[in-house]
Design a protein around this motif. Structure first.
Motif, PDB file in Angstrom:
ATOM      1  N   GLU A   1     -10.658   7.267 -13.830  1.00  0.00           N
ATOM      2  CA  GLU A   1      -9.252   5.861 -13.776  1.00  0.00           C
ATOM      3  C   GLU A   1      -8.689   4.993 -15.017  1.00  0.00           C
ATOM      4  OE1 GLU A   1     -13.570   3.543 -11.352  1.00  0.00           O
ATOM      5  OE2 GLU A   1     -11.194   3.444 -10.696  1.00  0.00           O
TER       6      GLU A   1
ATOM      7  N   LYS B   1     -12.977   9.248  -7.990  1.00  0.00           N
ATOM      8  CA  LYS B   1     -12.220   8.793  -9.157  1.00  0.00           C
ATOM      9  C   LYS B   1     -13.174   9.826 -10.292  1.00  0.00           C
ATOM     10  CE  LYS B   1     -10.811   4.224  -6.336  1.00  0.00           C
ATOM     11  NZ  LYS B   1     -11.154   3.219  -6.759  1.00  0.00           N
TER      12      LYS B   1
ATOM     13  N   PHE C   1      -5.394  -3.516  -8.740  1.00  0.00           N
ATOM     14  CA  PHE C   1      -4.596  -2.058  -7.955  1.00  0.00           C
ATOM     15  C   PHE C   1      -5.833  -1.444  -7.466  1.00  0.00           C
ATOM     16  CE2 PHE C   1       0.038  -0.980  -9.785  1.00  0.00           C
ATOM     17  CZ  PHE C   1      -0.101  -1.798 -10.520  1.00  0.00           C
TER      18      PHE C   1
ATOM     19  N   SER D   1      -4.861   9.684  -0.115  1.00  0.00           N
ATOM     20  CA  SER D   1      -5.079   8.899  -0.629  1.00  0.00           C
ATOM     21  C   SER D   1      -4.340   7.765  -0.408  1.00  0.00           C
ATOM     22  CB  SER D   1      -4.596   9.463  -1.963  1.00  0.00           C
ATOM     23  OG  SER D   1      -5.144   8.401  -3.520  1.00  0.00           O
TER      24      SER D   1
ATOM     25  N   ALA E   1      -7.485   2.182  -5.680  1.00  0.00           N
ATOM     26  CA  ALA E   1      -6.897   3.273  -5.318  1.00  0.00           C
ATOM     27  C   ALA E   1      -8.235   3.753  -4.537  1.00  0.00           C
ATOM     28  CB  ALA E   1      -6.863   3.997  -6.383  1.00  0.00           C
TER      29      ALA E   1
ATOM     30  N   LEU F   1      -2.557   3.910  -2.440  1.00  0.00           N
ATOM     31  CA  LEU F   1      -2.724   2.889  -3.203  1.00  0.00           C
ATOM     32  C   LEU F   1      -2.084   1.489  -3.194  1.00  0.00           C
ATOM     33  CD1 LEU F   1      -2.827   2.999  -7.119  1.00  0.00           C
ATOM     34  CD2 LEU F   1      -1.167   3.273  -6.942  1.00  0.00           C
TER      35      LEU F   1
ATOM     36  N   MET G   1      -5.299   2.538 -14.868  1.00  0.00           N
ATOM     37  CA  MET G   1      -4.912   1.667 -13.810  1.00  0.00           C
ATOM     38  C   MET G   1      -4.881   1.036 -14.758  1.00  0.00           C
ATOM     39  SD  MET G   1      -5.150   3.097 -10.747  1.00  0.00           S
ATOM     40  CE  MET G   1      -5.907   1.711  -9.794  1.00  0.00           C
TER      41      MET G   1
ATOM     42  N   TYR H   1       6.306   5.344  -8.103  1.00  0.00           N
ATOM     43  CA  TYR H   1       5.358   5.690  -8.290  1.00  0.00           C
ATOM     44  C   TYR H   1       4.706   7.426  -7.993  1.00  0.00           C
ATOM     45  CZ  TYR H   1       3.425   1.390  -9.483  1.00  0.00           C
ATOM     46  OH  TYR H   1       2.838   0.252  -9.822  1.00  0.00           O
TER      47      TYR H   1
ATOM     48  N   THR I   1       0.732  -1.535  -0.112  1.00  0.00           N
ATOM     49  CA  THR I   1       0.164   0.123   0.006  1.00  0.00           C
ATOM     50  C   THR I   1       1.073   1.430   0.303  1.00  0.00           C
ATOM     51  OG1 THR I   1      -1.583  -0.842   0.798  1.00  0.00           O
ATOM     52  CG2 THR I   1      -1.624   1.359   1.141  1.00  0.00           C
TER      53      THR I   1
ATOM     54  N   CYS J   1       2.788  10.826  -7.001  1.00  0.00           N
ATOM     55  CA  CYS J   1       1.468  10.764  -6.433  1.00  0.00           C
ATOM     56  C   CYS J   1       1.384  12.447  -7.138  1.00  0.00           C
ATOM     57  CB  CYS J   1       0.990  11.167  -5.459  1.00  0.00           C
ATOM     58  SG  CYS J   1      -0.237  11.646  -4.383  1.00  0.00           S
TER      59      CYS J   1
ATOM     60  N   TRP K   1      -2.121   9.974  -9.481  1.00  0.00           N
ATOM     61  CA  TRP K   1      -1.105   8.963  -9.599  1.00  0.00           C
ATOM     62  C   TRP K   1      -1.041   9.064 -10.970  1.00  0.00           C
ATOM     63  CZ3 TRP K   1       0.846   6.770  -5.144  1.00  0.00           C
ATOM     64  CH2 TRP K   1       0.435   6.935  -3.875  1.00  0.00           C
TER      65      TRP K   1
END
Lengths: 120, 110
Positions: free
Chosen positions: A57, A54, A65, A75, A67, A77, A60, A90, A20, A92, A34
């Motif tokens: 997305e 959201k 995955f 947030s 989020a 992920l 993704m 990754y 996470t 953000c 993200w």
């Protein structure tokens, strides 16, 4: 003013495990994004939150995955179960909301330092 | 499918020289083109950006040239300095998410 922060900075896990990642955006920024960069390739969009919703997305990779942005602040992920191809950095990013009633924002996106995920 | 193509992948320039990085895009819905600069261990940071109604934008030693008909844009770094050594990403967006190029690792030699 504190910038975008991400935790952890680096994570090494075995294939099949769960990880996470957390992102704390700049206070007051409604937009949270993200992104992911796989080694040597472009930074790819994963998803976009406006507050806790959201907005997009489409990036993704699959249903491994997940989020969340509970309360419209930080947030997370989650990758479950992790696969080798999930390795990468990754990022953000957060930005202020656009003009009233205008969903998509051209406001500057401020990036965090990233989380480097290595799946062995 | 790569929507924004960036070249070169790496670039070595002598101090005082001009660094040029090129990008091309396909999607005519893109209407905002930022460049990001990233130093090791840091996240990308906005360097300069342009809208397609302008052909050139200059901020200090950094200039974006934009060719709407050719769907190309480029970053010029004048009088390049060792402190400019970083990875540079071009990007495009119709608003919201950023679509990035592959990145260019710039090294400026003293």
């Amino acid at each position: 003013e504190a910038g975008v922060t991400q935790f952890p900075s680096h994570s090494v896990i075995e294939k099949g495990q769960t990880v996470t990642l957390r992102c704390d955006p700049i206070s007051g920024h409604d937009n949270l994004y993200w992104y992911r960069r796989v080694m040597g390739k472009e930074i790819k969009f994963l998803l976009h939150f406006v507050k806790e919703s959201k907005q997009d997305e489409s990036g993704m990779p699959n249903n491994r995955f997940l989020a969340e942005r509970t309360g419209g602040t930080y947030s997370t992920l989650k990758v479950q179960p992790a696969e080798l191809e999930d390795s990468g950095v990754y990022f953000c990013a957060s930005s202020q909301r656009g003009l009233a009633g205008f969903f998509y924002s051209y406001n500057e996106q401020f990036f965090g330092p990233g989380t480097r995920l290595t799946v062995l | 499918q790569q929507q924004v193509k960036q070249s070169p992948q790496s670039l070595i320039v002598q101090k005082g020289g001009i660094s040029i990085i090129n990008c091309a895009y396909e999607n005519t819905a893109f209407d905002y083109f930022p460049w990001y600069q990233q130093f090791p261990g840091k996240g990308p940071a906005l360097l300069i950006a342009i809208r397609p109604d302008v052909s050139e934008k200059k901020e200090g030693r950094f200039t974006i040239s934009f060719n709407k008909s050719a769907k190309q844009f480029s970053l010029h770094i004048m009088d390049s300095q060792p402190g400019d050594s970083a990875t540079y990403f071009c990007a495009a967006t119709p608003g919201g998410k950023l679509i990035f190029g592959q990145g260019t690792e710039l090294s400026v030699k003293p």
